[in-house]
Design an enzyme around this catalytic site. Sequence first.
Site, PDB file in Angstrom:
ATOM      1  N   HIS A 229      11.405  -1.233   7.570  1.00 19.00           N
ATOM      2  CA  HIS A 229      11.082   0.137   7.115  1.00 19.00           C
ATOM      3  C   HIS A 229      11.974   1.195   7.762  1.00 19.00           C
ATOM      4  O   HIS A 229      11.978   2.351   7.335  1.00 19.00           O
ATOM      5  CB  HIS A 229       9.622   0.474   7.432  1.00 19.00           C
ATOM      6  CG  HIS A 229       8.628  -0.423   6.748  1.00 19.00           C
ATOM      7  ND1 HIS A 229       8.588  -0.555   5.375  1.00 19.00           N
ATOM      8  CD2 HIS A 229       7.660  -1.237   7.243  1.00 19.00           C
ATOM      9  CE1 HIS A 229       7.622  -1.422   5.056  1.00 19.00           C
ATOM     10  NE2 HIS A 229       7.048  -1.853   6.166  1.00 19.00           N
ATOM     11  N   ASP A 266       8.064 -10.035   3.256  1.00 14.58           N
ATOM     12  CA  ASP A 266       6.993  -9.240   3.857  1.00 14.58           C
ATOM     13  C   ASP A 266       6.198  -8.583   2.723  1.00 14.58           C
ATOM     14  O   ASP A 266       6.738  -8.338   1.644  1.00 14.58           O
ATOM     15  CB  ASP A 266       7.626  -8.168   4.755  1.00 14.58           C
ATOM     16  CG  ASP A 266       6.616  -7.359   5.549  1.00 14.58           C
ATOM     17  OD1 ASP A 266       6.454  -7.634   6.744  1.00 14.58           O
ATOM     18  OD2 ASP A 266       5.992  -6.445   4.960  1.00 14.58           O
ATOM     19  N   ASP A 359       2.665 -10.871   6.586  1.00 18.39           N
ATOM     20  CA  ASP A 359       1.494 -10.144   6.107  1.00 18.39           C
ATOM     21  C   ASP A 359       1.285 -10.433   4.620  1.00 18.39           C
ATOM     22  O   ASP A 359       0.310 -10.000   4.022  1.00 18.39           O
ATOM     23  CB  ASP A 359       1.620  -8.639   6.388  1.00 18.39           C
ATOM     24  CG  ASP A 359       3.023  -8.105   6.154  1.00 18.39           C
ATOM     25  OD1 ASP A 359       3.814  -8.763   5.446  1.00 18.39           O
ATOM     26  OD2 ASP A 359       3.329  -7.011   6.682  1.00 18.39           O
ATOM     27  N   TYR A 399      -0.073  -9.927  10.640  1.00 24.60           N
ATOM     28  CA  TYR A 399      -1.038  -9.354  11.573  1.00 24.60           C
ATOM     29  C   TYR A 399      -2.293 -10.189  11.770  1.00 24.60           C
ATOM     30  O   TYR A 399      -3.146  -9.831  12.563  1.00 24.60           O
ATOM     31  CB  TYR A 399      -1.375  -7.909  11.124  1.00 24.60           C
ATOM     32  CG  TYR A 399      -0.097  -7.135  10.936  1.00 24.60           C
ATOM     33  CD1 TYR A 399       0.635  -6.727  12.039  1.00 24.60           C
ATOM     34  CD2 TYR A 399       0.448  -6.909   9.663  1.00 24.60           C
ATOM     35  CE1 TYR A 399       1.860  -6.079  11.895  1.00 24.60           C
ATOM     36  CE2 TYR A 399       1.665  -6.260   9.499  1.00 24.60           C
ATOM     37  CZ  TYR A 399       2.364  -5.854  10.614  1.00 24.60           C
ATOM     38  OH  TYR A 399       3.579  -5.245  10.477  1.00 24.60           O
TER      39      TYR A 399
HETATM   40  N1  Q9C Z   1      -3.388   0.033   4.917  1.00 30.11           N
HETATM   41  C1  Q9C Z   1       5.314  -3.934   8.660  1.00 30.11           C
HETATM   42  O1  Q9C Z   1       4.613  -4.815   8.199  1.00 30.11           O
HETATM   43  N2  Q9C Z   1       0.199   1.061   7.428  1.00 30.11           N
HETATM   44  N3  Q9C Z   1       4.943  -2.653   8.656  1.00 30.11           N
HETATM   45  C2  Q9C Z   1      -0.153   0.903   6.080  1.00 30.11           C
HETATM   46  C3  Q9C Z   1      -2.149   0.679   4.626  1.00 30.11           C
HETATM   47  C4  Q9C Z   1       1.561   0.830   7.806  1.00 30.11           C
HETATM   48  C5  Q9C Z   1       3.712  -2.273   8.062  1.00 30.11           C
HETATM   49  C6  Q9C Z   1      -1.567   1.333   5.861  1.00 30.11           C
HETATM   50  C7  Q9C Z   1       1.976  -0.611   7.700  1.00 30.11           C
HETATM   51  C8  Q9C Z   1       3.346  -0.857   8.263  1.00 30.11           C
HETATM   52  C9  Q9C Z   1       6.610  -4.285   9.287  1.00 30.11           C
HETATM   53 ZN    ZN Z   2       4.748  -5.683   6.331  1.00 30.29          ZN
END
Ligand code: Q9C
Ligand code: ZN
Length: 766
Positions: A229, A266, A359, A399
Amino acid sequence: MGQHGPRPGPQASRQPSSRQAALRGGVLGAGSESEEVGKSGPGSPPVGLLPCLDSACSCPGSLPVVPAPGGCKEGTGSAFTCPARVAQSDHGCAMRTALVHHEDMTAARLLWEDPECEIERPERLTTALERLRQWGLEQRCLQLAAREASEAELGLVHSPEYVSLVRGTQTLSTRELQALSGQYDAVYFHPSTFHCARLAVGAALQLVDAVLTGAVHNGLALVRPPGHHSQRAAANGFCVFNNVAIAAKYAKQRHGLHRILIVDWDVHHGQGIQYIFEDDPSVLYFSWHRYEHGHFWPYLRESDADAVGQGQGRGFTVNLPWNQVGMGNADYVAAFLHVLLPVAFEFDPELVLISAGFDSAIGDPEGQMRATPQCFSHLTQLLQVLAGGRVCAVLEGGYHLESLSQSVCMVAKALLGDPALPLSGPMEPHHSALESIQSVRAAQAPHWKSLRQQGSTPILNPSTYSLERRASPVSPGGPKFKAAEAQASAALSSLLDQLHLNPTLPVRTAVALTALDAALVLPADVLRKEGSAPQEETRAWARLHEALAQDKALTALGKVLHLLNGILDGQVSSGIAATPEPALAPTLDVVIRRSLSHGARRLLCVAVGQLDRPTDLADDGRNLWLNIRGKEAAAPSKFQVSVPLPGTTGGFVSCVLALVLPLAYGFQPDLVLVALGPAHGLQVPQATLLASLLRGPAGGRVLVLLEQGSTSQLAGVLARVLQGEAPPGLGPFSMASPEDTQALIYLRGQLEAEWKMLQVAAPQVP
Ligand code: Q9C
Ligand code: ZN
């Protein structure tokens, strides 16, 4: 509709200035892209590698290595033993897979309350590593200690101001860190973040070096923080520096590569990678992501399927948005077979980088998808046929600690060449997944010949947006959460059972030798099976066919049966056997009957060339017969399919991806027989690609039958491919002929109602 045209709906949530910054990054002149990283123009050899610290080594440059505890004992005497020498040394413990890591990357953690960020924890790394160790996988890898990336290397993607800003966070107070973090979307800083993030980038670069210098075939970097990101001048979504994007730029600059494929599995859209390469045709970026028509983070219009890249880069961004949660193994495999792989074969990358977030696996609170960890070994195997097997996986998200760890292990196993565990569950893509696949194929068809091999260009699907129920929020501890968690833990514990039932075999591939094969050179870890089945058994089977009465045919049959029994009993995973010419068809007949009466519930036969299906074989669903021959396409039953041998590389790839593998994954066989019969017409690259890809659907149980006249070169390459090595490249992509395309369209029409993995579009609902 214009690609970034106005559209009602969710608004972008990223930093307003970062988009412009990303665009500027994309047009940086070659001269400004850092002096110190090494300069190599197109065609010139890579420069800038330091001389190897290992005096006994002649590799192109140095790579620090951590001796593997409990692993290879020899060749690691000095403080620096070059991985190239370890991997290529003659003491018989070659390592094909690098594992790059550094304990310091567990230092960064969230120092204040923030429900959005708390899932990105140090335990993600410690748990995954512990599991790799527990399953004996860490020890089988060449372990490399991550180094910190230099500021010049960070400058390949990020602005100097942004790098300085992150450097400055090392001395900030917790309050200051929290205030700065609040300026970005879903980001937290810790005093160790700069160090960790530099190690994360360095790990990716270290891995690229190890693979591109030939020290290893492939590898995995376990890193925190993630990267995809992150943008030129902005942290975003737990990501600080864009590990994989920097690795791609580095591979181009330092190793002189011209075509790099980035596969981002991802569950979130790696918009950072997209912005960095959107106008760059040398980097093909594929991402699938939870999208829900724009209602899922990061809520970007440009995550949709019609964002295809810009300028010279049009067609080199491939977005596959998932508009519902709950996508599973069938959806992911279908996306690879019908979207990513056709494009990837046509692109013909020199290196594959995986933005390997987990994820997207079952149990993950962010993704809410259902793919099991086993699926990731299949996805990895499917990518290993590209770029000569040069695959570098770099951790992104993930996660759910157990799901993450098992998925990481599945990728490591696939990289090490172990057969994948078979996928369980119905292989039927969801309606919504098929709509997504159809949309992205339509959006990309103008840019990729391989997607036009479908008859007419598909229509972009009218949005079913208003019809679709969105996932209701899942609150931790609520009934939905508990149900999902129970489903996940059932899947995760069944993997453990599967692993016990399918232990990694010490000998993976065996070759049944006959007198004529004496010249055959086999890899050291391939077993030469000299034995024969008991004489009575062999004679009893031989009685079925006159052609098996001759001495030579009978001897060969005994050896083939011995090998087959070894596979059916689980002593070896795969095998190659040769028979005298006229005996191939009757031997195949015996092998089919023997397999079905001795352990194989379902048997897939891929018969290439002039071989006929045994006429008295029951059409009871236990045997799927797929003949690749001649000019005619026909499907007299669901289990008897005939397709013409394609005349071009593009036609062959289409045949395998659009027909053979969807049938194979849908059938879920216990064993695959590949028979190369008279006039099979396959070159070594085609035959080995077919065998390599057919390892997936049957958990690695593949028996290849050849005629003794076949070159021993073919048998040698097949043996390596069945051990998990990449097949040789197909050569230049040439488009399928209209006849070959028509044949596939015809068969899809005949069969897709019964074999759902063949579908490339959602069926019309009346
Ligand atoms: N429930 C990576 O997996 N929050 N970043 C989203 C929606 C941010 C994820 C909220 C998620 C970032 C690398
Ligand atoms: Zn992610």
